[in-house]
Scaffold this motif. Structure first.
Motif, mmCIF file in Angstrom:
data_model
loop_
_atom_site.group_PDB
_atom_site.id
_atom_site.type_symbol
_atom_site.label_atom_id
_atom_site.label_comp_id
_atom_site.label_asym_id
_atom_site.label_seq_id
_atom_site.Cartn_x
_atom_site.Cartn_y
_atom_site.Cartn_z
ATOM 1 N N ALA A 129 0.841 -1.198 0.000
ATOM 2 C CA ALA A 129 0.000 0.000 0.000
ATOM 3 C C ALA A 129 0.872 1.242 0.000
ATOM 4 O O ALA A 129 2.090 1.177 0.172
ATOM 5 C CB ALA A 129 -0.916 0.002 1.222
ATOM 6 N N GLU A 130 0.225 2.371 -0.198
ATOM 7 C CA GLU A 130 0.884 3.674 -0.087
ATOM 8 C C GLU A 130 -0.099 4.622 0.593
ATOM 9 O O GLU A 130 -1.276 4.663 0.242
ATOM 10 C CB GLU A 130 1.252 4.222 -1.460
ATOM 11 N N CYS A 131 0.400 5.374 1.569
ATOM 12 C CA CYS A 131 -0.431 6.336 2.298
ATOM 13 C C CYS A 131 0.144 7.731 2.129
ATOM 14 O O CYS A 131 1.360 7.908 2.046
ATOM 15 C CB CYS A 131 -0.486 5.988 3.786
ATOM 16 N N ALA A 159 5.057 22.140 12.861
ATOM 17 C CA ALA A 159 3.812 21.380 12.799
ATOM 18 C C ALA A 159 3.418 20.935 14.203
ATOM 19 O O ALA A 159 4.272 20.651 15.037
ATOM 20 C CB ALA A 159 3.989 20.162 11.895
ATOM 21 N N VAL A 160 2.123 20.890 14.437
ATOM 22 C CA VAL A 160 1.626 20.448 15.744
ATOM 23 C C VAL A 160 0.719 19.223 15.613
ATOM 24 O O VAL A 160 0.274 18.676 16.616
ATOM 25 C CB VAL A 160 0.866 21.573 16.477
ATOM 26 N N GLY A 161 0.442 18.807 14.383
ATOM 27 C CA GLY A 161 -0.428 17.651 14.180
ATOM 28 C C GLY A 161 -0.188 17.035 12.825
ATOM 29 O O GLY A 161 0.548 17.567 11.995
ATOM 30 N N ALA A 162 -0.822 15.900 12.626
ATOM 31 C CA ALA A 162 -0.722 15.210 11.337
ATOM 32 C C ALA A 162 -1.983 14.391 11.143
ATOM 33 O O ALA A 162 -2.680 14.061 12.105
ATOM 34 C CB ALA A 162 0.506 14.315 11.302
ATOM 35 N N ARG A 163 -2.257 14.087 9.888
ATOM 36 C CA ARG A 163 -3.371 13.194 9.587
ATOM 37 C C ARG A 163 -3.060 12.438 8.309
ATOM 38 O O ARG A 163 -2.299 12.896 7.463
ATOM 39 C CB ARG A 163 -4.684 13.934 9.489
ATOM 40 N N VAL A 164 -3.672 11.272 8.195
ATOM 41 C CA VAL A 164 -3.529 10.475 6.988
ATOM 42 C C VAL A 164 -4.605 10.948 6.009
ATOM 43 O O VAL A 164 -5.789 10.902 6.312
ATOM 44 C CB VAL A 164 -3.686 8.970 7.270
ATOM 45 N N GLN A 165 -4.157 11.445 4.858
ATOM 46 C CA GLN A 165 -5.115 11.942 3.872
ATOM 47 C C GLN A 165 -5.806 10.782 3.183
ATOM 48 O O GLN A 165 -7.015 10.783 3.022
ATOM 49 C CB GLN A 165 -4.425 12.830 2.851
#
Length: 140
Positions: A87-89, A128-134
């Motif tokens: 997979a790729e994220c 940066a203070v956060g991250a999310r998986v698009q």
């Protein structure tokens, strides 16, 4: 000037001439049946959309974020997919206003396990203070 009084029949006739006749019982019943059918259709469409949208072959959950410095973060994500699937994220780094300040494409190798923990470094243009998986998708 005196008050003018009319009887009920004249009032009904005047209202019917202006607004049309009120619907009869059969018309009201047809409207109710039509509205009930539309409501059932809407519920069925919602259920189908819910089932289709949760039937993702690859999905990921953010597990941890470590701020390396003002120009990078490390993001750990738990990727779920069928065993043997590559997979790729795409991971987004976010600032305090939730604006994107970095992006990284993360390859996830095939594994015998359904879930795999992957950690990647995301370069950022500001702290940066956060991250999310698009999004995540199968590559093979």
């Amino acid at each position: 000037m005196g008050a003018v009084s009319t009887n009920d029949d004249e009032t009904r006739a005047a209202l019917a001439a202006r607004y049309g006749l009120p619907p009869d019982a059969a018309t009201r019943r047809r409207r109710r049946v039509l509205l009930a059918a539309l409501a059932l259709l809407a519920v069925a469409a919602f259920v189908v959309l819910a089932v289709v949208s949760t039937d993702e072959p690859v999905r990921a959950d953010e597990a941890a974020l470590t701020v390396v410095d003002d120009s990078a973060v490390e993001v750990s994500l738990l990727v779920h997919r069928e065993p043997g699937t590559e997979a790729e994220c795409t991971v987004l780094a976010l600032n305090s206003r939730f604006a994107q300040v970095g992006v990284a494409r993360v390859p996830v190798p095939a594994s015998d396990e359904r879930s795999t923990l992957v950690t990647t470094r995301v370069a950022t243009t500001e702290p940066a203070v956060g991250a999310r998986v698009q999004e995540c998708h199968a590559t093979r």
